[in-house]
Design a protein around this motif. Structure first.
Motif, PDB file in Angstrom:
ATOM      1  N   ALA A 135      59.732  11.943  20.902  1.00 44.75           N
ATOM      2  CA  ALA A 135      59.957  11.903  19.603  1.00 44.75           C
ATOM      3  C   ALA A 135      61.267  12.696  19.340  1.00 44.75           C
ATOM      4  O   ALA A 135      61.647  12.711  18.075  1.00 44.75           O
ATOM      5  CB  ALA A 135      58.885  12.345  18.788  1.00 44.75           C
ATOM      6  N   VAL A 136      61.887  13.094  20.320  1.00 43.16           N
ATOM      7  CA  VAL A 136      63.190  14.102  20.110  1.00 43.16           C
ATOM      8  C   VAL A 136      64.295  13.050  19.461  1.00 43.16           C
ATOM      9  O   VAL A 136      64.499  12.231  20.296  1.00 43.16           O
ATOM     10  CB  VAL A 136      63.555  14.928  21.250  1.00 43.16           C
ATOM     11  N   PRO A 137      64.935  13.295  18.486  1.00 44.06           N
ATOM     12  CA  PRO A 137      65.893  12.420  17.984  1.00 44.06           C
ATOM     13  C   PRO A 137      67.186  12.394  19.022  1.00 44.06           C
ATOM     14  O   PRO A 137      67.640  13.528  19.162  1.00 44.06           O
ATOM     15  CB  PRO A 137      66.060  12.756  16.534  1.00 44.06           C
ATOM     16  N   GLY A 138      67.869  11.285  18.966  1.00 41.25           N
ATOM     17  CA  GLY A 138      68.966  11.392  19.596  1.00 41.25           C
ATOM     18  C   GLY A 138      68.813  11.106  21.188  1.00 41.25           C
ATOM     19  O   GLY A 138      68.186  12.029  21.744  1.00 41.25           O
ATOM     20  N   ARG A 139      69.442  10.059  21.691  1.00 43.44           N
ATOM     21  CA  ARG A 139      69.029   9.689  23.386  1.00 43.44           C
ATOM     22  C   ARG A 139      69.833  11.057  24.049  1.00 43.44           C
ATOM     23  O   ARG A 139      69.087  11.288  25.130  1.00 43.44           O
ATOM     24  CB  ARG A 139      69.935   8.564  23.575  1.00 43.44           C
ATOM     25  N   ILE A 140      70.818  11.633  23.704  1.00 43.79           N
ATOM     26  CA  ILE A 140      71.579  12.337  24.569  1.00 43.79           C
ATOM     27  C   ILE A 140      70.443  13.762  24.509  1.00 43.79           C
ATOM     28  O   ILE A 140      70.215  14.394  25.721  1.00 43.79           O
ATOM     29  CB  ILE A 140      72.841  12.851  24.050  1.00 43.79           C
ATOM     30  N   GLU A 141      70.027  14.271  23.494  1.00 43.00           N
ATOM     31  CA  GLU A 141      69.305  15.381  23.230  1.00 43.00           C
ATOM     32  C   GLU A 141      67.939  15.161  23.845  1.00 43.00           C
ATOM     33  O   GLU A 141      67.368  16.048  24.681  1.00 43.00           O
ATOM     34  CB  GLU A 141      68.859  15.618  21.870  1.00 43.00           C
ATOM     35  N   VAL A 145      66.646  17.416  27.252  1.00 44.35           N
ATOM     36  CA  VAL A 145      64.955  18.015  27.336  1.00 44.35           C
ATOM     37  C   VAL A 145      64.438  17.545  28.570  1.00 44.35           C
ATOM     38  O   VAL A 145      63.806  18.390  29.241  1.00 44.35           O
ATOM     39  CB  VAL A 145      64.595  17.882  26.174  1.00 44.35           C
ATOM     40  N   ARG A 146      64.300  16.314  28.675  1.00 41.42           N
ATOM     41  CA  ARG A 146      63.642  15.804  29.892  1.00 41.42           C
ATOM     42  C   ARG A 146      64.345  16.366  31.136  1.00 41.42           C
ATOM     43  O   ARG A 146      63.645  16.731  32.004  1.00 41.42           O
ATOM     44  CB  ARG A 146      63.707  14.212  30.012  1.00 41.42           C
ATOM     45  N   LEU A 147      65.487  16.327  31.204  1.00 42.36           N
ATOM     46  CA  LEU A 147      66.250  16.799  32.549  1.00 42.36           C
ATOM     47  C   LEU A 147      65.890  18.371  32.641  1.00 42.36           C
ATOM     48  O   LEU A 147      65.619  18.941  33.901  1.00 42.36           O
ATOM     49  CB  LEU A 147      67.666  16.953  32.256  1.00 42.36           C
ATOM     50  N   VAL A 148      65.790  19.208  31.679  1.00 41.39           N
ATOM     51  CA  VAL A 148      65.531  20.507  31.781  1.00 41.39           C
ATOM     52  C   VAL A 148      63.998  20.907  32.058  1.00 41.39           C
ATOM     53  O   VAL A 148      63.780  21.839  33.213  1.00 41.39           O
ATOM     54  CB  VAL A 148      65.963  21.229  30.568  1.00 41.39           C
ATOM     55  N   LEU A 149      63.081  20.153  31.648  1.00 39.47           N
ATOM     56  CA  LEU A 149      61.542  20.370  31.731  1.00 39.47           C
ATOM     57  C   LEU A 149      61.119  19.966  32.844  1.00 39.47           C
ATOM     58  O   LEU A 149      60.372  20.383  33.546  1.00 39.47           O
ATOM     59  CB  LEU A 149      61.071  20.124  30.408  1.00 39.47           C
ATOM     60  N   SER A 150      61.633  18.743  33.234  1.00 42.49           N
ATOM     61  CA  SER A 150      61.118  18.073  34.440  1.00 42.49           C
ATOM     62  C   SER A 150      61.836  17.715  35.558  1.00 42.49           C
ATOM     63  O   SER A 150      61.180  17.698  36.596  1.00 42.49           O
ATOM     64  CB  SER A 150      60.882  16.344  33.828  1.00 42.49           C
ATOM     65  N   PRO A 220      66.602  20.201  15.640  1.00 47.43           N
ATOM     66  CA  PRO A 220      66.801  19.154  16.528  1.00 47.43           C
ATOM     67  C   PRO A 220      65.536  18.610  17.221  1.00 47.43           C
ATOM     68  O   PRO A 220      65.301  17.446  17.700  1.00 47.43           O
ATOM     69  CB  PRO A 220      67.636  19.542  17.718  1.00 47.43           C
ATOM     70  N   TRP A 221      64.432  19.377  17.326  1.00 50.36           N
ATOM     71  CA  TRP A 221      63.071  19.233  17.939  1.00 50.36           C
ATOM     72  C   TRP A 221      61.992  18.921  17.211  1.00 50.36           C
ATOM     73  O   TRP A 221      61.393  17.940  17.233  1.00 50.36           O
ATOM     74  CB  TRP A 221      62.673  20.491  18.978  1.00 50.36           C
ATOM     75  N   ALA A 222      61.774  20.190  16.137  1.00 54.27           N
ATOM     76  CA  ALA A 222      60.671  19.964  15.007  1.00 54.27           C
ATOM     77  C   ALA A 222      61.093  19.049  14.086  1.00 54.27           C
ATOM     78  O   ALA A 222      61.369  19.687  12.951  1.00 54.27           O
ATOM     79  CB  ALA A 222      60.097  21.334  14.715  1.00 54.27           C
TER      80      ALA A 222
END
Length: 285
Positions: A135-141, A145-150, A220-222
């Protein structure tokens, strides 16, 4: 006013007390990777208005131990152990006073699950949401987030024994287990509410206190939609919602952390203070 360091079940915190007898006590439950010191200005603001306040660091963060030494401390432990422990300490230190709380991000998740305890008079959620990565808006963001967390977080943790969140632009360094939990819940469609072990829907339905839900229009997240999805879980609580814009705050950007920054003191904090004071007045004999 006076400030004093406190220790609660292995957690380091600070007690902020007004000059006279406090009208109530507010526990400030922090966001992920956000040190207690970040909330000192807001806690001081509360004491200037006659309310005692408590800030603290979750296990394995800030002054509550190094993330390497607490690598097994996850978000679930923060929610189910740390938040209740500080809540109980506040009730014991200020018996008979209205007990309130402000939860920022994951701190708000804990309160929404009732971990602040049935004795809470009321609580406010700041930038707390159903934190699904999809649900994070914006493909780049979303990709970031996926890159950092996963990817980056777990890879660096394997080498260092903790997640260097500071270097990744996520705040303070945090334990490995916390990032794993964050990443795992983030991949679920309803975040922790999709984890059967958390019993999220059941616990949220048990919350009956007045709740103020605060969102920030440029977070950008919530996002407002995700903030609303969390608020909708509080089916038996009296919920008020408020979304603030940068124009209302008198700044160019609020973001996920901006509500708690000193720059919001004259513009946004008075609204939260007024809401807390009304709940205190209603609870005071």
């Amino acid at each position: 006013m006076r400030n004093s360091s406190i220790e609660i079940a292995g957690l380091a915190g600070t007690l902020f007390e007004p000059a006279g007898e406090p009208a109530a006590v507010v526990v400030i439950h922090p966001a992920t990777a956000t040190p207690a010191g970040f909330y000192a200005a807001f806690a001081t603001y509360l004491t200037e208005n006659g309310i005692a306040a408590i800030t603290y660091d979750y296990r394995g963060t800030g002054r509550s131990g190094s993330p390497r030494d607490h690598r097994d401390a996850g978000m679930r432990q923060w929610i189910e152990q740390d938040v209740p422990a500080v809540t109980a300490w506040a009730a014991g230190r200020f018996p008979g006073l209205p007990q309130l709380a402000v939860g920022h991000s994951v701190g708000g998740h804990a309160l929404a699950l009732g971990r602040g305890g049935p004795g809470l008079t009321a609580f406010a959620l700041v930038a707390s949401h159903v934190a699904s990565i999809a649900a994070v808006p914006g493909r780049i963001e979303r990709l970031r987030v996926r890159l950092v967390l996963s990817v980056l977080g777990p890879a660096l943790a394997a080498v260092l024994g903790y997640v260097p969140a500071r270097r990744l632009g996520l705040g303070e360094d945090i334990p490995v287990a916390a990032v794993r939990q964050w990443s795992g819940w983030g991949r679920l469609p309803e975040y922790l509410f999709s984890d059967p072990e958390m019993r999220g829907a059941e616990r949220a339905a048990e919350v009956t206190q007045p709740v103020l839900v605060i969102g920030l229009s440029d977070d950008p997240w919530a996002t407002q939609a995700q903030v609303d999805r969390l608020a909708e879980r509080l089916v038996n609580a009296s919920v008020e919602r408020r979304i603030f814009t940068p124009a209302e705050a008198g700044v160019n950007r609020i973001g996920h952390h901006g509500f708690m920054r000193r720059s919001a003191r004259e513009t946004l904090w008075p609204e939260l203070l007024t809401w807390l004071q009304k709940r205190i007045a209603n609870a005071t004999p």
